[in-house]
Design an enzyme around this catalytic site. Sequence first.
Site, PDB file in Angstrom:
ATOM      1  NE  ARG A 272      -2.756   7.324  -1.918  1.00  0.00           N
ATOM      2  CZ  ARG A 272      -2.947   6.164  -2.519  1.00  0.00           C
ATOM      3  NH1 ARG A 272      -2.846   6.073  -3.840  1.00  0.00           N
ATOM      4  NH2 ARG A 272      -3.237   5.088  -1.837  1.00  0.00           N
TER       5      ARG A 272
ATOM      6  CG  HIS B  28      -2.021   0.969   1.183  1.00  0.00           C
ATOM      7  ND1 HIS B  28      -1.816   2.324   1.235  1.00  0.00           N
ATOM      8  CD2 HIS B  28      -3.361   0.787   1.070  1.00  0.00           C
ATOM      9  CE1 HIS B  28      -2.999   2.941   1.154  1.00  0.00           C
ATOM     10  NE2 HIS B  28      -3.945   2.031   1.057  1.00  0.00           N
TER      11      HIS B  28
END
Lengths: 247, 216, 615
Positions: free
Chosen positions: C273, C257
């Site tokens: 994000r 990740h």
Amino acid sequence: MARRLKFNIFRYNPQDPDSSPHTDTFFLEETESMSLFIALNQIREEQDSSLQFDFCCRAGICGACAIMINGKPGLACHTLTDELPEEITLMPLPIFKLIGDLSVDTGTWFRAMYEKVESWVHTDETFDPNTDEGRMDNALAEEIYELERCIECGCCVAACGTANMREDFVGAVAMNRIARFMMDPRDERTDKEYFEIIGTDEGIFGCMGLLGCEDVCPKHLPLQDQLGILRRKMGWSAVKQLFRFKS
Amino acid sequence: MAVNTTTYVRSPSRTSAYLDWLQMLTGVALILFMWSHMILVASVNLGAGVMDALAHFLEKTYMAQVGGPIIACIFLLHFVLAARKVPFRVDQQTTIWKLSRQLRHTDTYLWLIQVVTAMIILIMGSIHMWTVLTDLPIQAAKSAARIQGGFWLVFYLILLPMVELHVGIGFYRIAVKWGFSRRHDRKKYKRFETYLTAIFITIGLVTLVRFLLLKT
Amino acid sequence: METIFTDVLCIGAGLAGERVAIEAASAGFDAICLSIVPARRSHSSAAQGGMQAALGHCAMGDGDCPDVHFVDTVKGSDWGADQEVVRLFVDRAPEAVREMAFWGIPWNRVVPGKSTYFKGGKEFEKVEASEKEGFITARDFGGTAKWRTCYTSDGTGHTLLYTMDNKVVQLGVTVHDRVEAIALIHDGEICTGAVARCLKTGDLRVYLAKATVIATGGYGRIYRETTNAVINDGGGAIIALDTGVVPLGNPEAQQFHPTGIVPTNILVTEGCRGDGGTLLDVNEERFMHEYEPEKAELASRDVVSRWMTHHIRQGLGVKSPYGDYLWLDIRHLGEHHIKTKLREVEEICNNFLGIDPITQLIPVRPAQHYTMAGVRTNKDGAAYGLTGLFSAGEAACWDMHGLNRLGGNSLAETVVAGKIVGEKIVEFLQGYEVQYNTGVIRSAVTKQEERIKRLISGENGDENVYDIRNHMQDELMERVGIFRNGTDLQKAVDNLQEIYARAQKVGLRSNGAGANPELGLALKIQGMVKLALCTAYGALQRTESRGCHAREDYEARNDRDWWNRTLATWKEGDDLPTLNYEPATETVELPPGERGYGVCKIITCDGEVIGEDKS
Ligand SMILES: Cc1cc2nc3c(=O)[nH]c(=O)nc-3n(C[C@H](O)[C@H](O)[C@H](O)COP(=O)(O)OP(=O)(O)OC[C@H]3O[C@@H](n4cnc5c(N)ncnc54)[C@H](O)[C@@H]3O)c2cc1C
Ligand code: HEM
Ligand code: SF4
Ligand code: SF4
Ligand code: FES
């Protein structure tokens, strides 16, 4: 200068006939941003591999690691040693059954709690996979989430004078759970039904407002507010019943 | 299929709720009484005559003769109700004592103070009430004489802070328990409670001094 | 020996395990879930960002449907997924989200009217339709064409798991928490339950079941730097591998990740994000849009993690004693957004980093996050190799993720697969009877008792179990990470074989009494090293780059030779897995092509080379 930390840790393994409750002392060199998660694992890996304690997410999310840290309940994983004095005393949470050393059985306690407060949405409707979901106001969803954030760490129970004195007291966590369902329009229970569960001395009327719960909750749940609201609601509900019965 | 596992076999008992109401209401009644009480007694600061007049009024309207015993009843009722919460068993006492020492948590301490002061009030308050109510009429001079005797001075010097602490904390506790105080204003309530206690103790002390100096 | 009988034994009480149990219980079967920790502490609770389902209620999700979800998922998997399974999944995800809403999830909802959102650090405006008011809304996640990720603030896994467990309690399903399965009971053909160790007392216990389900989640803890919980150390995969007949699918497929915080590797959600957060380098400048003009920060995880690592290697990372890292910037999202939609992120930053994300940058770098690898099953969730054994959730290789899972697809998988596999188990159980062979049970138990005795007595040797685990983790971290190459992988395999030999010689330091934690790890350590070897060896053999598996010495995706799935089994006495391969998918709805992000050099099925390496 790195400190030399002194840990006094409660030790007792009920499964080991040779073990009796006592305190063991360990020393560690403090490292940068050391948490109790790091410290305890270091002790286990380097000094005493039989030391029992619980961690799971190590991110303050799962509620597994609550212990008494210098007398106060808190999540070990998000407690940094630099917030603590050089001497650190660690004890298991009271009230919950001891498994060994710092590890206690919260699972059994909480399962009993869910069953007592019937911690699920009560509805007579059936799920229809082919229709849209029911609508809900986003603000309400956020309010429910606010109470749903409880991670069942047990800190509020451990810090509660009432719960410590009275085994049958359900604790702030259970009342918060009830408050969460009362807020949820999907749950069709009436105030009277909620009253049945929580309108007793084991429930809201047993709470003495000591607010130990509010002050230790690592997720900062609005326990004080919810307890106040709940007492009023349940109090009124009883009064209303009184008049209904009379008339 | 929807599963509804809730079945009601007994009608819910509402006793706890009523008792909790009563506990709060008797508490409030006693607070109000204590405030009135304070007005009566502190009136001596304005002059012995003022206090006597007030007392006389109370007696003429039979408020003292009737109100006194009523208050005594409320007092007892309050005690009985609150006693449900008081740890009488030794194991409970040790538990709560150990917990508060460990936690070092103010509100838990406050509660302990409330319980301890309550026990003292129970005894001293009863004595006090008995003395006053069996020796009507209430007169500034009589009170002054008692106080100047020395025993009652010490007695009141103990009882006064006990009562005021108990009232102050009780006030705060009601605010918190019944949701008048919320998270954001809890500090304010607590500060208010401290001021309240301090002011009342001060007034009480001033009054005691006044009694001491009152010519009999 | 305490022996417990049930129809369905779910090893794991996370979302997947509990969902299966609910399905079985609703059909009238007995179900028991086992869990190392109380059910609600299972790692599902840590999922933050959300769950994908093509509801298409929100403005930016307008026009979304299972077909679009299908394309995103297959592309995300870099065509490693089984397309029949993906189809099953996308079609039933919306229903799953609604069912969870019906059970009580406080999903965030559509608020009608104008609002702004951020993308790539810039502010845009959107208008939510008033007729959609109050329906479940969604946020943006990496690798998706539409806003499709349903969420409750950033505690989606938490609310899902709590609601699921509420349902479990309502139905009266038994959960035995603090019980760890340490071996399956089987005769080489049929699985009839498991041997488990009680983590309250240390006692062994036998569970006999007609259907056994492995729903033990991922096993990120074979890596040193992982976002996973400490209990995610592979128990389920190990007991499957130990049978010698049940294969792990794509063991080399480990996702990193992009945003684990430094140094603790705690995850901050992709939602950061998705909601418009950006990645910055040492100069506090954005860089993702230069590598990925189209998707920028929101390319799939494998791609973003690679570019981040690449960027750090260019010397543009921020230096620290814990190694170089990059910045995640969510300051511009504003206080209100962070305090309502990214609450856990805020708390994590406050508590673990001592920073305030509203005004400060968050130090991040890629960390192991998700095991696409898992117990290989067919589309019904039935494990290869043994009748009566099933698997669901992250523990399984069902295989809708192929070589890379999309964010938000995993929570959705647990719930959807849990339901589907549950239904299939119910079908399986109708009229299915099984004979419990006492000899088989006895020998399974004796074997475990023997192991424990030898570990305590130190007959095998006195290797320190923590040492071995640390070496294994380092080996994977160093050589089987985001970028891989033949030399390193070979070295990793060699070293891990050595570590494996040492793992046979573990002896306890403590007395092993009761719920002794050292014994717990010692019982697993050989299995963990086996998993590590499967990962490294699978990666070594796969001489192409696909999804999360990026080979520096084979940069192209090679559909001609490697459009397949690795199947790793472990024969008793070996010190390497046996690898076999099967086609990635029997059904082809979407033929291999370009993903539209990431490296796009491809050797097609016909052997043609297309696209070019951008780096
Ligand atoms: C930090 C983090 C954030 C994430 N965020 C997202 C997200 O936003 N969206 C998304 O889609 N996905 C996300 N994921 C992935 C997703 O959360 C997981 O893949 C998913 O929850 C796994 O669920 P599960 O039921 O398969 O396993 P888990 O929830 O991990 O449950 C495993 C269960 O098995 C038990 N168990 C394990 N071994 C044994 C054993 N030997 N014996 C008995 N019991 C055992 C455990 O106690 C536990 O109950 C995230 C993952 C992480 C780590
Ligand atoms: C017989 C003497 C008394 C005893 C034994 C007694 C006891 C107690 C106790 C134990 C409590 C705490 C109960 C709880 O926390 O649930 C309490 C609360 C309280 N007391 Fe008293 N008390 C006495 C006299 C008084 C007097 C004289 C006053 C007022 C002047 C008073 C006012 C209050 C108030 C306002 C509360 C808070 C009520 C509540 O929490 O509901 N008490 N008392
Ligand atoms: S209310 Fe707070 S302290 Fe209590 S269990 Fe929940 S998170 Fe823990
Ligand atoms: S307010 Fe006090 S008595 Fe009530 S639940 Fe909280 S800690 Fe316990
Ligand atoms: S380990 Fe999960 S909250 Fe501390």
